[in-house]
Enzyme design. Structure first.
Site, PDB file in Angstrom:
ATOM      1  N   ASP A 141     -14.132  21.007 -31.182  1.00  0.00           N
ATOM      2  CA  ASP A 141     -12.745  21.378 -30.868  1.00  0.00           C
ATOM      3  C   ASP A 141     -11.763  20.385 -31.486  1.00  0.00           C
ATOM      4  OD1 ASP A 141     -13.705  23.495 -29.300  1.00  0.00           O
ATOM      5  OD2 ASP A 141     -13.814  22.226 -27.517  1.00  0.00           O
ATOM      6  N   ASP A 188      -7.812  23.120 -25.896  1.00  0.00           N
ATOM      7  CA  ASP A 188      -7.726  22.704 -27.298  1.00  0.00           C
ATOM      8  C   ASP A 188      -7.531  23.925 -28.192  1.00  0.00           C
ATOM      9  OD1 ASP A 188      -8.151  20.067 -26.537  1.00  0.00           O
ATOM     10  OD2 ASP A 188     -10.280  20.078 -27.053  1.00  0.00           O
ATOM     11  N   THR A 231      -2.752  20.021 -22.489  1.00  0.00           N
ATOM     12  CA  THR A 231      -3.976  20.558 -21.927  1.00  0.00           C
ATOM     13  C   THR A 231      -4.016  20.179 -20.451  1.00  0.00           C
ATOM     14  OG1 THR A 231      -5.138  18.600 -22.764  1.00  0.00           O
ATOM     15  CG2 THR A 231      -5.298  20.611 -24.076  1.00  0.00           C
ATOM     16  N   HIS A 247      -7.983  12.236 -24.270  1.00  0.00           N
ATOM     17  CA  HIS A 247      -9.330  12.165 -23.718  1.00  0.00           C
ATOM     18  C   HIS A 247      -9.288  11.395 -22.397  1.00  0.00           C
ATOM     19  CE1 HIS A 247     -11.105  12.963 -27.907  1.00  0.00           C
ATOM     20  NE2 HIS A 247     -11.136  14.049 -27.176  1.00  0.00           N
ATOM     21  N   LYS A 301      -6.013   9.021 -20.798  1.00  0.00           N
ATOM     22  CA  LYS A 301      -4.972   9.724 -20.028  1.00  0.00           C
ATOM     23  C   LYS A 301      -3.939   8.751 -19.454  1.00  0.00           C
ATOM     24  CE  LYS A 301      -7.714  13.830 -19.009  1.00  0.00           C
ATOM     25  NZ  LYS A 301      -7.440  14.410 -20.290  1.00  0.00           N
ATOM     26  N   ARG A 319      -8.186  20.093 -38.348  1.00  0.00           N
ATOM     27  CA  ARG A 319      -8.131  20.992 -39.504  1.00  0.00           C
ATOM     28  C   ARG A 319      -6.874  21.852 -39.462  1.00  0.00           C
ATOM     29  NH1 ARG A 319      -8.991  25.782 -41.153  1.00  0.00           N
ATOM     30  NH2 ARG A 319     -10.129  26.950 -39.628  1.00  0.00           N
ATOM     31  N   HIS A 329     -16.988  17.704 -26.908  1.00  0.00           N
ATOM     32  CA  HIS A 329     -16.423  18.887 -27.581  1.00  0.00           C
ATOM     33  C   HIS A 329     -15.795  18.473 -28.907  1.00  0.00           C
ATOM     34  CE1 HIS A 329     -12.315  18.000 -25.881  1.00  0.00           C
ATOM     35  NE2 HIS A 329     -13.068  17.401 -25.007  1.00  0.00           N
ATOM     36  N   ASP A 339     -10.202   8.905 -27.703  1.00  0.00           N
ATOM     37  CA  ASP A 339     -10.951   7.711 -27.340  1.00  0.00           C
ATOM     38  C   ASP A 339     -12.020   7.480 -28.404  1.00  0.00           C
ATOM     39  OD1 ASP A 339     -12.349   5.629 -26.241  1.00  0.00           O
ATOM     40  OD2 ASP A 339     -13.016   6.726 -24.463  1.00  0.00           O
ATOM     41  N   SER A 374      -7.784  23.234 -19.396  1.00  0.00           N
ATOM     42  CA  SER A 374      -8.411  21.961 -19.723  1.00  0.00           C
ATOM     43  C   SER A 374      -8.982  22.061 -21.139  1.00  0.00           C
ATOM     44  CB  SER A 374      -9.525  21.681 -18.717  1.00  0.00           C
ATOM     45  OG  SER A 374     -10.284  20.570 -19.111  1.00  0.00           O
ATOM     46  N   GLY A 375      -9.004  20.953 -21.869  1.00  0.00           N
ATOM     47  CA  GLY A 375      -9.480  20.953 -23.248  1.00  0.00           C
ATOM     48  C   GLY A 375     -10.821  21.640 -23.449  1.00  0.00           C
TER      49      GLY A 375
END
Length: 144
Positions: free
Chosen positions: A115, A85, A59, A33, A37, A121, A112, A105, A79-80
């Site tokens: 995601d 993701d 990502t 996040h 980073k 999961r 998101h 974080d 990007s996520g």
């Protein structure tokens, strides 16, 4: 090999000698996040020698920052929030990811969050190791 599985020659893992033991290349996903980073780059720099023996995917911004900050080769995905993701999730479902290092974080709202839950999961469902902080990331690297 399960029925319906095809062997991709680009994904074959080649053993390498590392001192007295043989190291098999693994594919490791890197996600962080925004406020984590810098921590991911510092972690990758501190473990650069070991990470260099594996294939790294990340990502968008995270992958680029790690590559730029360490000189490691990182395959950058989207990007996520723009699908990165989901790309990592697809790699998990396809059996193309061996471990995930995802510096979350815990102090920020996650726009998101769905995601993040999907990745959690999938990693649980497909039984791949996931690290959410530096301590667990070090344990995952040691186990690989």
């Amino acid at each position: 090999m399960p029925l319906g599985t095809t062997l991709d020659p680009m994904q074959e893992q080649q053993p390498q000698r590392n001192g007295a033991r043989v190291v098999t290349r693994k594919t490791i996903g890197l996600i962080a996040h925004d406020d984590k980073k810098d921590d991911m780059v510092a972690f990758a720099l501190a473990h650069k020698t070991q990470l260099a023996t594996h294939d790294l995917v990340g990502t968008g911004t995270t992958g680029g920052r790690v590559a730029q900050g360490t000189g490691l080769t990182v395959t950058a995905l989207k990007s996520g929030p723009l699908g990165g993701d989901a790309q990592i999730g697809a790699m998990i479902a396809e059996g193309r990811l061996d471990a995930l290092i995802f510096f979350i974080d815990p102090m920020s709202a996650l726009p998101h969050d769905v995601d993040v839950k999907a990745l959690t999961r999938l990693a649980t469902l497909y039984d791949i190791p996931v690290a959410y902080n530096k301590s667990t990331a070090e344990a995952v690297l040691k186990a690989l």
